[in-house]
Each structure stands twice: as structure tokens, then as C-alpha cells.
Design a protein around this motif. Sequence first.
Motif, PDB file in Angstrom:
ATOM      1  N   GLY A 155       0.755  -1.127  -0.025  1.00 11.53           N
ATOM      2  CA  GLY A 155       0.125  -0.038   0.010  1.00 11.53           C
ATOM      3  C   GLY A 155       0.811   1.376  -0.156  1.00 11.53           C
ATOM      4  N   SER A 156       2.015   1.070   0.192  1.00 12.03           N
ATOM      5  CA  SER A 156       2.710   2.392   0.079  1.00 12.03           C
ATOM      6  C   SER A 156       3.069   3.036  -1.235  1.00 12.03           C
ATOM      7  N   PRO A 157       3.051   4.335  -1.263  1.00 11.74           N
ATOM      8  CA  PRO A 157       3.162   4.933  -2.859  1.00 11.74           C
ATOM      9  C   PRO A 157       4.373   4.483  -3.403  1.00 11.74           C
ATOM     10  N   ALA A 158       4.517   4.423  -4.638  1.00 13.59           N
ATOM     11  CA  ALA A 158       5.523   4.265  -5.763  1.00 13.59           C
ATOM     12  C   ALA A 158       5.982   5.498  -5.881  1.00 13.59           C
ATOM     13  N   ASP A 159       7.464   5.611  -6.201  1.00 14.12           N
ATOM     14  CA  ASP A 159       8.220   6.734  -6.643  1.00 14.12           C
ATOM     15  C   ASP A 159       8.171   7.071  -8.213  1.00 14.12           C
ATOM     16  N   VAL A 160       7.917   8.323  -8.457  1.00 14.23           N
ATOM     17  CA  VAL A 160       8.174   8.567  -9.770  1.00 14.23           C
ATOM     18  C   VAL A 160       9.419   9.510  -9.878  1.00 14.23           C
ATOM     19  N   LEU A 161      10.084   9.060 -10.933  1.00 18.89           N
ATOM     20  CA  LEU A 161      11.456   9.675 -11.039  1.00 18.89           C
ATOM     21  C   LEU A 161      11.686  10.062 -12.639  1.00 18.89           C
ATOM     22  N   VAL A 162      12.338  11.291 -12.822  1.00 20.86           N
ATOM     23  CA  VAL A 162      12.402  11.755 -13.924  1.00 20.86           C
ATOM     24  C   VAL A 162      14.059  12.017 -13.911  1.00 20.86           C
ATOM     25  N   ASN A 163      14.752  11.246 -15.080  1.00 19.72           N
ATOM     26  CA  ASN A 163      16.091  11.386 -15.240  1.00 19.72           C
ATOM     27  C   ASN A 163      16.701  10.787 -13.867  1.00 19.72           C
ATOM     28  N   ARG A 164      16.237   9.588 -13.234  1.00 23.70           N
ATOM     29  CA  ARG A 164      16.673   9.195 -11.936  1.00 23.70           C
ATOM     30  C   ARG A 164      16.726  10.043 -10.720  1.00 23.70           C
TER      31      ARG A 164
END
Length: 249
Positions: free
Chosen positions: A207-216
Motif C-alpha cells: 500500500g505504500s506509494p510508488a516513486d516517480v523519477l525523472v532522469n533518476r
Amino acid sequence: MTASTLSPSAVAIPAAEAALAVLPIGENLTIGEPVTDPAAGAIDGGVTIVATLTGNTAGHLGVTVNQELVDALRTSPLGELDLATAIAPALDAVAGVLGSVAGAAQELTPDAALTAMAAAGELTVIPLTAGDEPQAAIVLSLPAPAPAPAPQPTPEAEPAVPVTAGYDLLHGVDMEITVELGRTSMTVRDLLSLSNGSVLELDRTAGSPADVLVNRRLIARGEVVVIDEYFGIRITEILASGDRDQKIA
């Protein structure tokens, strides 16, 4: 941001120490004296993983490993594993010491890598040895310091011209977006013991949110959704600008 020029001798040992902490080699390695001779990084049968540095320090970075690690990864029970992926943490660790970011890694022979890096900047090789035998090497290719400019007469002050940010010029630039559910770490021995059906425990609870990465680089968090049989991500949090400096190693 303007890239700065660091003295290779000033950063060589800290860079090697950072790489050695995460380099997947079983031997206890010793950091040798930094040299400029390319032969110090030419390990017989080895492979060099090279990446371009961007950020505070521009240049090129290479990590050379011995044939033993290359063979172990290429003949694992899971099939041939990607050497560049195994060496990526060491590249990121050295880049962090330099205040930079390591770009996409490329696999080359040591001779080809050293020749190209020597032509691109000032070469520094930090050998990593076991006994008297070289097992790995960290290779830096940084721009030569620019000569001090000659004094110029002070021009008469001119009226300031307003500058308009040309953001429209950036609209067509491609950015790599990655969604990360979680991560874990393991030794090379545990990695090679994986088989079909193995379960890896991540550092996230259900249930934890996922990380969104732009160029790491972390910019947001969200929840995973399914749209017409495709996975998607619903953004639930945009990180403040001060929190976006987190770089996923």
C-alpha cells in the motif's frame, strides 16, 4: 549550471573509496597510488564500464573489473547477467563524490576505454589490487583546467537587457520517467542463487506509494493503476522543489 573543473589528484582517493564500498568483487582490495599511465588500468581479460559525467564536474568515468567477475556474471544460473547493471552502483558512488551524475553505462575493452578517455581529458587511473595483482581500477577523465584569462579593460556599463526564459525551447526534450515500487540490496552470491519462483522482499510495505523519477531524480509519488490492461501511475503527491534533490542511486 556551469560545470566546474576539479583536480584529479584531489578527488582520486575519495572516489576510489566510494567505489570500493559497493564494487561486487569478493577480494579485499587495496587502493593504489593514482597514476596517469593508461597501462595501470589495462587488466588482462577485464572489461571497462564507461559513463559520461554531467553536473558540477563534467568528464568521463570508467570502472575496470577483472575476468573473474565478468565470467561469474556471464555464467550465472540465471543466464548471462548485465555487467553494466552490476557496476552501476560504483559509477553512481564515484559520481556523487564529484558532485555529478553518471549517464548511461557502456561496456568496452580496457584498451578502447583508456584510449578514448585519454583523448577526452586528463587521465587518472586508481588501481585496486589484491597482493601485487591488479583486480580492478577506477579511471577518471576530467577536462584540463582552463588557463587564466588575460585582464581585460573594464567596458563602460550598458543598460541591462531583460532576459526572457525560453522554456518553449525545452518542450521537445525527451525525459526518462521511471516508476519504482521499491528496492533491496543483496550480495553477488545471493544474486547468483536466484531461480524461477524466487521472491525478493522490497523495502516498502503493502500500500505504500510508488516513486516517480525523472532522469533518476525523485519528483513525485503515486499509486499504481491499471488502464486498458496497461499499468499506469496516479500521482498523489508532487514533491516540493527542495525535496526533489534526492537522487536514486
